[in-house]
Scaffold this motif. Structure first.
Motif, PDB file in Angstrom:
ATOM      1  N   ALA A 121       0.918  -1.225   0.068  1.00 30.17           N
ATOM      2  CA  ALA A 121      -0.012  -0.023   0.090  1.00 30.17           C
ATOM      3  C   ALA A 121       0.648   1.170  -0.034  1.00 30.17           C
ATOM      4  CB  ALA A 121      -0.792   0.090   1.359  1.00 30.17           C
ATOM      5  N   LEU A 122       1.966   1.038   0.428  1.00 28.58           N
ATOM      6  CA  LEU A 122       3.012   2.277   0.378  1.00 28.58           C
ATOM      7  C   LEU A 122       3.956   2.407  -0.683  1.00 28.58           C
ATOM      8  CD1 LEU A 122       4.230   1.719   4.353  1.00 28.58           C
ATOM      9  CD2 LEU A 122       2.629   3.564   3.505  1.00 28.58           C
ATOM     10  N   MET A 123       3.893   1.524  -1.485  1.00 30.18           N
ATOM     11  CA  MET A 123       4.786   1.409  -2.665  1.00 30.18           C
ATOM     12  C   MET A 123       4.673   2.698  -3.675  1.00 30.18           C
ATOM     13  SD  MET A 123       6.549  -1.067  -2.126  1.00 30.18           S
ATOM     14  CE  MET A 123       6.335  -0.692  -0.695  1.00 30.18           C
ATOM     15  N   VAL A 124       5.543   3.353  -3.771  1.00 31.15           N
ATOM     16  CA  VAL A 124       5.820   4.540  -4.567  1.00 31.15           C
ATOM     17  C   VAL A 124       6.582   4.305  -5.772  1.00 31.15           C
ATOM     18  CG1 VAL A 124       4.956   6.121  -2.936  1.00 31.15           C
ATOM     19  CG2 VAL A 124       7.399   5.584  -3.232  1.00 31.15           C
ATOM     20  N   ALA A 125       6.366   4.896  -6.897  1.00 32.21           N
ATOM     21  CA  ALA A 125       6.878   5.079  -8.163  1.00 32.21           C
ATOM     22  C   ALA A 125       7.058   6.397  -9.000  1.00 32.21           C
ATOM     23  CB  ALA A 125       6.760   3.774  -9.065  1.00 32.21           C
ATOM     24  N   THR A 126       8.235   6.942  -8.990  1.00 35.02           N
ATOM     25  CA  THR A 126       8.339   8.116  -9.745  1.00 35.02           C
ATOM     26  C   THR A 126       9.283   8.059 -10.845  1.00 35.02           C
ATOM     27  OG1 THR A 126       9.759   9.462  -8.680  1.00 35.02           O
ATOM     28  CG2 THR A 126       7.786   9.394  -7.777  1.00 35.02           C
ATOM     29  N   PRO A 127       9.705   9.049 -11.782  1.00 35.37           N
ATOM     30  CA  PRO A 127      10.798   8.724 -12.527  1.00 35.37           C
ATOM     31  C   PRO A 127      11.894   8.379 -12.048  1.00 35.37           C
ATOM     32  CG  PRO A 127       9.261  10.413 -13.313  1.00 35.37           C
ATOM     33  CD  PRO A 127       8.715  10.044 -11.928  1.00 35.37           C
ATOM     34  N   ASP A 128      12.287   8.979 -10.932  1.00 38.41           N
ATOM     35  CA  ASP A 128      13.568   8.845 -10.050  1.00 38.41           C
ATOM     36  C   ASP A 128      13.529   7.996  -8.887  1.00 38.41           C
ATOM     37  OD1 ASP A 128      14.808  10.937 -12.027  1.00 38.41           O
ATOM     38  OD2 ASP A 128      13.716  12.561 -10.895  1.00 38.41           O
ATOM     39  N   SER A 129      12.477   7.820  -8.506  1.00 38.73           N
ATOM     40  CA  SER A 129      12.299   6.925  -7.135  1.00 38.73           C
ATOM     41  C   SER A 129      11.451   5.665  -7.096  1.00 38.73           C
ATOM     42  CB  SER A 129      11.848   7.750  -5.827  1.00 38.73           C
ATOM     43  OG  SER A 129      10.379   8.215  -6.384  1.00 38.73           O
ATOM     44  N   ARG A 130      11.690   4.914  -6.403  1.00 35.49           N
ATOM     45  CA  ARG A 130      11.187   3.476  -6.436  1.00 35.49           C
ATOM     46  C   ARG A 130      10.915   2.740  -5.310  1.00 35.49           C
ATOM     47  NH1 ARG A 130      11.684  -1.405 -11.041  1.00 35.49           N
ATOM     48  NH2 ARG A 130       9.965  -2.622 -10.304  1.00 35.49           N
ATOM     49  N   THR A 131      10.056   2.363  -4.836  1.00 35.08           N
ATOM     50  CA  THR A 131      10.071   1.504  -3.487  1.00 35.08           C
ATOM     51  C   THR A 131       9.506   0.165  -3.671  1.00 35.08           C
ATOM     52  OG1 THR A 131       9.591   3.548  -2.232  1.00 35.08           O
ATOM     53  CG2 THR A 131       9.175   1.652  -1.207  1.00 35.08           C
ATOM     54  N   THR A 132       9.941  -0.982  -3.256  1.00 37.25           N
ATOM     55  CA  THR A 132       9.285  -2.120  -3.317  1.00 37.25           C
ATOM     56  C   THR A 132       9.300  -3.076  -2.251  1.00 37.25           C
ATOM     57  OG1 THR A 132       9.071  -3.891  -5.131  1.00 37.25           O
ATOM     58  CG2 THR A 132      11.360  -3.566  -4.445  1.00 37.25           C
ATOM     59  N   TYR A 133       8.813  -4.256  -2.143  1.00 32.17           N
ATOM     60  CA  TYR A 133       9.014  -5.165  -1.185  1.00 32.17           C
ATOM     61  C   TYR A 133       9.223  -6.527  -1.575  1.00 32.17           C
ATOM     62  CZ  TYR A 133       7.152  -7.952   2.735  1.00 32.17           C
ATOM     63  OH  TYR A 133       7.032  -8.862   3.871  1.00 32.17           O
ATOM     64  N   VAL A 134      10.079  -7.432  -0.761  1.00 28.47           N
ATOM     65  CA  VAL A 134      10.564  -8.552  -1.070  1.00 28.47           C
ATOM     66  C   VAL A 134      10.222  -9.448   0.023  1.00 28.47           C
ATOM     67  CG1 VAL A 134      12.236 -10.213  -1.471  1.00 28.47           C
ATOM     68  CG2 VAL A 134      12.294  -7.981  -2.568  1.00 28.47           C
ATOM     69  N   HIS A 135       9.175 -10.478  -0.128  1.00 31.03           N
ATOM     70  CA  HIS A 135       8.787 -11.323   0.928  1.00 31.03           C
ATOM     71  C   HIS A 135       9.899 -12.405   1.190  1.00 31.03           C
ATOM     72  CE1 HIS A 135       5.822 -12.752   3.894  1.00 31.03           C
ATOM     73  NE2 HIS A 135       5.937 -14.144   3.331  1.00 31.03           N
ATOM     74  N   ALA A 136      10.807 -12.486   1.987  1.00 35.79           N
ATOM     75  CA  ALA A 136      11.925 -13.230   2.150  1.00 35.79           C
ATOM     76  C   ALA A 136      12.314 -13.403   3.551  1.00 35.79           C
ATOM     77  CB  ALA A 136      12.966 -12.621   1.221  1.00 35.79           C
ATOM     78  N   ASP A 137      13.199 -14.187   3.628  1.00 42.43           N
ATOM     79  CA  ASP A 137      13.497 -14.543   5.064  1.00 42.43           C
ATOM     80  C   ASP A 137      15.241 -14.319   5.127  1.00 42.43           C
ATOM     81  OD1 ASP A 137      14.593 -16.175   7.212  1.00 42.43           O
ATOM     82  OD2 ASP A 137      13.992 -17.939   6.752  1.00 42.43           O
ATOM     83  N   LEU A 138      15.242 -13.440   6.294  1.00 42.43           N
ATOM     84  CA  LEU A 138      16.785 -13.093   6.454  1.00 42.43           C
ATOM     85  C   LEU A 138      17.790 -14.309   6.605  1.00 42.43           C
ATOM     86  CD1 LEU A 138      18.623 -10.824   7.257  1.00 42.43           C
ATOM     87  CD2 LEU A 138      17.648 -10.807   9.475  1.00 42.43           C
ATOM     88  N   GLY A 139      17.194 -15.200   7.137  1.00 37.45           N
ATOM     89  CA  GLY A 139      18.254 -16.542   7.131  1.00 37.45           C
ATOM     90  C   GLY A 139      18.334 -16.844   5.849  1.00 37.45           C
ATOM     91  N   LYS A 140      18.141 -16.570   4.829  1.00 39.03           N
ATOM     92  CA  LYS A 140      18.547 -16.967   3.638  1.00 39.03           C
ATOM     93  C   LYS A 140      19.039 -15.909   2.706  1.00 39.03           C
ATOM     94  CE  LYS A 140      15.169 -20.820   3.941  1.00 39.03           C
ATOM     95  NZ  LYS A 140      13.985 -21.585   3.429  1.00 39.03           N
ATOM     96  N   PRO A 141      20.281 -15.272   2.887  1.00 36.40           N
ATOM     97  CA  PRO A 141      20.562 -13.950   2.154  1.00 36.40           C
ATOM     98  C   PRO A 141      20.802 -14.307   0.692  1.00 36.40           C
ATOM     99  CG  PRO A 141      22.323 -15.138   3.575  1.00 36.40           C
ATOM    100  CD  PRO A 141      21.077 -15.833   4.128  1.00 36.40           C
ATOM    101  N   ALA A 142      21.231 -15.628   0.280  1.00 34.66           N
ATOM    102  CA  ALA A 142      21.475 -15.833  -1.077  1.00 34.66           C
ATOM    103  C   ALA A 142      20.424 -15.665  -2.139  1.00 34.66           C
ATOM    104  CB  ALA A 142      22.148 -17.166  -1.477  1.00 34.66           C
ATOM    105  N   GLU A 143      19.181 -16.231  -1.319  1.00 39.95           N
ATOM    106  CA  GLU A 143      17.597 -16.270  -2.076  1.00 39.95           C
ATOM    107  C   GLU A 143      17.409 -14.729  -2.198  1.00 39.95           C
ATOM    108  OE1 GLU A 143      14.866 -18.847  -0.376  1.00 39.95           O
ATOM    109  OE2 GLU A 143      16.204 -20.597  -0.479  1.00 39.95           O
ATOM    110  N   LEU A 144      17.587 -14.130  -0.909  1.00 35.39           N
ATOM    111  CA  LEU A 144      17.259 -12.653  -0.674  1.00 35.39           C
ATOM    112  C   LEU A 144      17.877 -11.595  -1.970  1.00 35.39           C
ATOM    113  CD1 LEU A 144      16.064 -10.167   0.522  1.00 35.39           C
ATOM    114  CD2 LEU A 144      17.786 -10.262   2.068  1.00 35.39           C
TER     115      LEU A 144
END
Length: 284
Positions: free
Chosen positions: A132-155
């Motif tokens: 709901a908070l994701m924003v995107a402009t020509p210069d900025s971008r915000t996204t979300y990754v659903h991931a586990d900190l315990g698996k850094p390679a996958e992240l």
């Protein structure tokens, strides 16, 4: 695929209803650190087990809400400093602190428009609020990754991350009050090192971590309360926190009580009143 529109929606001050979320796989029967933190900061996206855990910890440490606020204040100061003084335009925020506002992209954009931010968490509620908070402009971008900190390679290999951040340019890696959720036997130092190794020279790591150094007895009670509620919570000493920065150049004043790290205004009368270490370091 579940989208943000599929999740329950409502005003920010609306109480979260467990029944609204359970059909999306949210476990509302056990406490989650992000929702406990949300309760302490005055948010509404938390459930009875989260509130019970928060109150149990508050019984052991009555000033925990103020400490949570100081931890959040460190994040604001660190992000502002990285954006303003060091020109960081990309942030990887692990253990986001969402749904409580303001968040990293809001802080960074207020200083320097054109920032890119990737949030990482593993709670579906955080996913809903983050989208709901994701924003995107020509210069900025915000996204979300659903991931586990315990698996850094996958992240690090997640397409959403690599599409948003340029890992050949400096990144501000944020780990605010999240590493205490990883037990020693799972080697959080190795997981942080894997993330640090993937970032280019000129990147920064900002983290906070609860500690027993300032009040061992009270923090032992907090740890016991968390364990009784099924939550891993590992406080660490200053030396153990310093290990997370191995090989990087600490920004002055180094590993310090969060209240003493570049405070706004006058220095605190008692910098040990919030039981967190905090620091920022730069990759040579």
């Amino acid at each position: 695929m579940t989208t943000s529109q599929d999740f329950p929606a409502g005003p920010a001050d609306q109480e979260a209803e467990p029944s609204q979320w359970e059909r999306f796989g949210v476990d509302t029967t056990t406490p989650h650190s992000a929702r406990v933190y949300d309760f302490w900061l005055g948010g509404k996206t938390n459930f009875p087990p989260d509130r019970a855990m928060a109150l149990a910890i508050e019984e052991a440490v009555p000033s925990i809400k103020a400490m949570a606020g100081e931890n959040r204040a460190f994040q604001k100061r660190a992000v502002r400093r990285l954006a303003r003084e060091y020109g960081v335009r990309q942030f990887l925020d692990l253990g986001t602190g969402i749904p409580t506002s303001p968040n990293t992209h809001e802080i960074a954009e207020s200083v320097s428009p054109g920032t890119r931010v990737v949030y990482v968490d593993n709670d579906p509620i955080v996913l809903a609020h983050a989208r709901a908070l994701m924003v995107a402009t020509p210069d900025s971008r915000t996204t979300y990754v659903h991931a586990d900190l315990g698996k850094p390679a996958e992240l690090l290999g997640d397409p959403a991350l690599t599409a948003t951040l340029d890992l050949d340019r400096p990144v501000g890696l944020l780990m605010i009050a999240v590493l205490m959720l990883i037990a020693d036997e799972d080697d959080p130092w190795a997981k942080v090192a894997a993330l640090r190794d993937a970032l280019p020279s000129g990147s920064f790591l900002a983290l906070t971590h609860p500690t027993q150094d300032f009040d061992p007895e009270s923090v032992a009670k907090v740890t016991a309360a968390a364990r009784a509620g099924g939550m891993t919570l590992v406080p660490r000493t200053r030396g153990e926190v310093e290990r997370f920065f191995d090989g990087w150049e600490l920004v002055e004043p180094g590993v310090a009580p969060v209240m003493a790290w570049h405070p706004d205004g006058e220095p605190p009368a008692d910098p040990h009143a919030a039981y967190y270490w905090g620091a920022v370091a730069r990759k040579p």
